[in-house]
Design an enzyme around this catalytic site. Structure first.
Site, PDB file in Angstrom:
ATOM      1  CD  GLU A   1      28.180 -63.233  20.522  1.00  0.00           C
ATOM      2  OE1 GLU A   1      27.308 -63.318  21.406  1.00  0.00           O
ATOM      3  OE2 GLU A   1      27.919 -62.950  19.344  1.00  0.00           O
TER       4      GLU A   1
ATOM      5  CB  CYS B   1      10.050 -64.469  19.406  1.00  0.00           C
ATOM      6  SG  CYS B   1       9.072 -65.448  20.556  1.00  0.00           S
TER       7      CYS B   1
ATOM      8  CB  CYS C   1       2.761 -64.452  16.119  1.00  0.00           C
ATOM      9  SG  CYS C   1       3.124 -64.523  17.875  1.00  0.00           S
TER      10      CYS C   1
ATOM     11  CB  CYS D   1       7.106 -65.540  13.787  1.00  0.00           C
ATOM     12  SG  CYS D   1       8.156 -66.823  14.473  1.00  0.00           S
TER      13      CYS D   1
ATOM     14  CB  CYS E   1       4.785 -71.128  17.111  1.00  0.00           C
ATOM     15  SG  CYS E   1       4.810 -70.408  18.751  1.00  0.00           S
TER      16      CYS E   1
HETATM   17 FE1  SF4 Z   1       7.386 -66.328  19.094  1.00  0.00          FE
HETATM   18 FE2  SF4 Z   1       5.810 -68.352  18.323  1.00  0.00          FE
HETATM   19 FE3  SF4 Z   1       5.057 -65.856  17.918  1.00  0.00          FE
HETATM   20 FE4  SF4 Z   1       7.078 -66.896  16.527  1.00  0.00          FE
HETATM   21  S1  SF4 Z   1       4.953 -67.513  16.452  1.00  0.00           S
HETATM   22  S2  SF4 Z   1       6.972 -64.863  17.462  1.00  0.00           S
HETATM   23  S3  SF4 Z   1       8.018 -68.206  18.070  1.00  0.00           S
HETATM   24  S4  SF4 Z   1       5.379 -66.822  19.883  1.00  0.00           S
END
Ligand code: SF4
Length: 335
Positions: free
Chosen positions: A35, A181, A188, A191, A197
């Protein structure tokens, strides 16, 4: 469990980063080491350092009993040397008192902030502690359109913590920020939290998090004396604290009376002097412009070796604990 946490945990099972050398352990020493190395540094750059470090210092006692110089020598090239010095200081504390086992106690160690302490506590002890590094800040501020600053983000990070599976959740959050992200080109459509989001729904991904106004970095200038005598160069140990504290560097030139400084302080009689190509090095808070002066030295007096100064053979010098620009310069001299 929050929808956010369950989506992340499910995603991590299929898409998270696996097989990293520090993932298969709950040994607090290894978790802590990884870390600290991962602060401001990419996984791919950390892996070889982490492995080399563990071969040399397999446990906290071997690290605690090493000299600072040995530790910094292994750290050289990873940057942010204060981390190496703090790691060594913390190892000495842990070797005496044992490894602290809560995030709050871990955060008392030198060089460990609140987020790093929480990550160590989660991975090593399964504590439900919230992390909030740069990547996580970006994910949360986009996903929840939270742009009210640190306090709001910490509260949000704590609210989202799952009751179970803290290790996977923490890793998933880190991985999402590092691989999906991302700052410049978030993906996105890959994601796991895209449906909820807010930045995505409101088409504000590019504007969140709101960048803090950045001032241009100040510049500092320094002249280095590259004193060469035959195949040897003079290196000086940098004082700690300060930039590159404890590492070996070229002596800095005074603003005036260069030759008499070399004679009286460094014990060197200069034969010739030539300006070498300048170097630039970036720190987080300033840029350092280095003007190297190659000085051929006629003879050396004993006092040049006192007070943390050493004449080193060019080939041996390359193996010492050196800041990157010193390494570059030595490389040029031996080329
Ligand atoms: Fe980031 Fe939202 Fe895109 Fe997911 S949907 S990658 S959280 S901006």
């Amino acid at each position: 469990m929050s929808t956010f946490a369950s989506a992340l945990i499910a995603w991590h099972r299929r898409h998270g980063r696996r097989g990293l050398p520090w993932q298969a352990t709950r040994d607090p020493y290894r978790v802590w080491l990884s870390e600290v190395m991962l602060q401001q540094t990419q996984v791919s750059a950390v892996i070889p350092y982490y492995e080399r470090f563990l071969r040399r210092f397999p446990d906290v006692w071997s690290l605690a009993s090493a000299s600072e110089e040995d530790v910094l020598e292994l750290w050289a090239g990873l940057g942010y040397y204060a981390r190496g010095r703090n790691l060594h200081a913390a190892a000495r504390i842990i070797a005496g008192k044992g490894f602290p086992s809560t995030a709050a106690a871990i955060a008392e160690l030198p060089g460990v902030g609140r987020s790093t302490a929480a990550a160590i506590a989660a991975f090593a002890f399964g504590e439900r502690a919230a992390i909030l590094d740069g990547n996580v800040k970006r994910v949360l501020s986009r996903c929840f359109a939270a742009d009210g600053g640190e306090k709001e983000l910490w509260q949000l990070a704590e609210r989202l913590l799952p009751r179970r599976g803290i290790e996977i959740y923490t890793q998933a959050l880190m991985d999402l920020g590092a691989t999906v992200c991302t700052r410049r080109s978030p993906q996105c459509n890959r994601c796991p939290v895209q449906k909820n989001c807010i930045a995505r729904k409101q088409d504000r991904v590019a504007e969140l998090p709101t960048p803090r106004p950045r001032k241009p970095l100040p510049q500092k200038r320094v002249t280095w004396l590259v004193l060469r005598r035959g195949g040897e160069v003079l290196l000086e140990k940098r004082p700690a604290p300060g930039i590159w504290g404890g590492l070996w560097s070229f002596p800095e030139a005074p603003a005036k009376h260069l030759e008499s400084y070399c004679r009286s302080t460094l014990g060197c009689e200069l034969q010739s002097m030539k300006e070498l190509e300048a170097l630039e090095h970036g720190f987080t808070h300033f840029r350092l412009l280095i003007r190297p002066l190659l000085c051929e030295v006629a003879g050396k007096a004993q006092r040049a070796e006192s007070a943390g100064r050493l004449w080193l053979d060019l080939a041996d010098a390359a193996g010492a604990a050196l800041p990157t620009p010193v390494k570059k310069l030595l490389g040029r001299l031996s080329a």
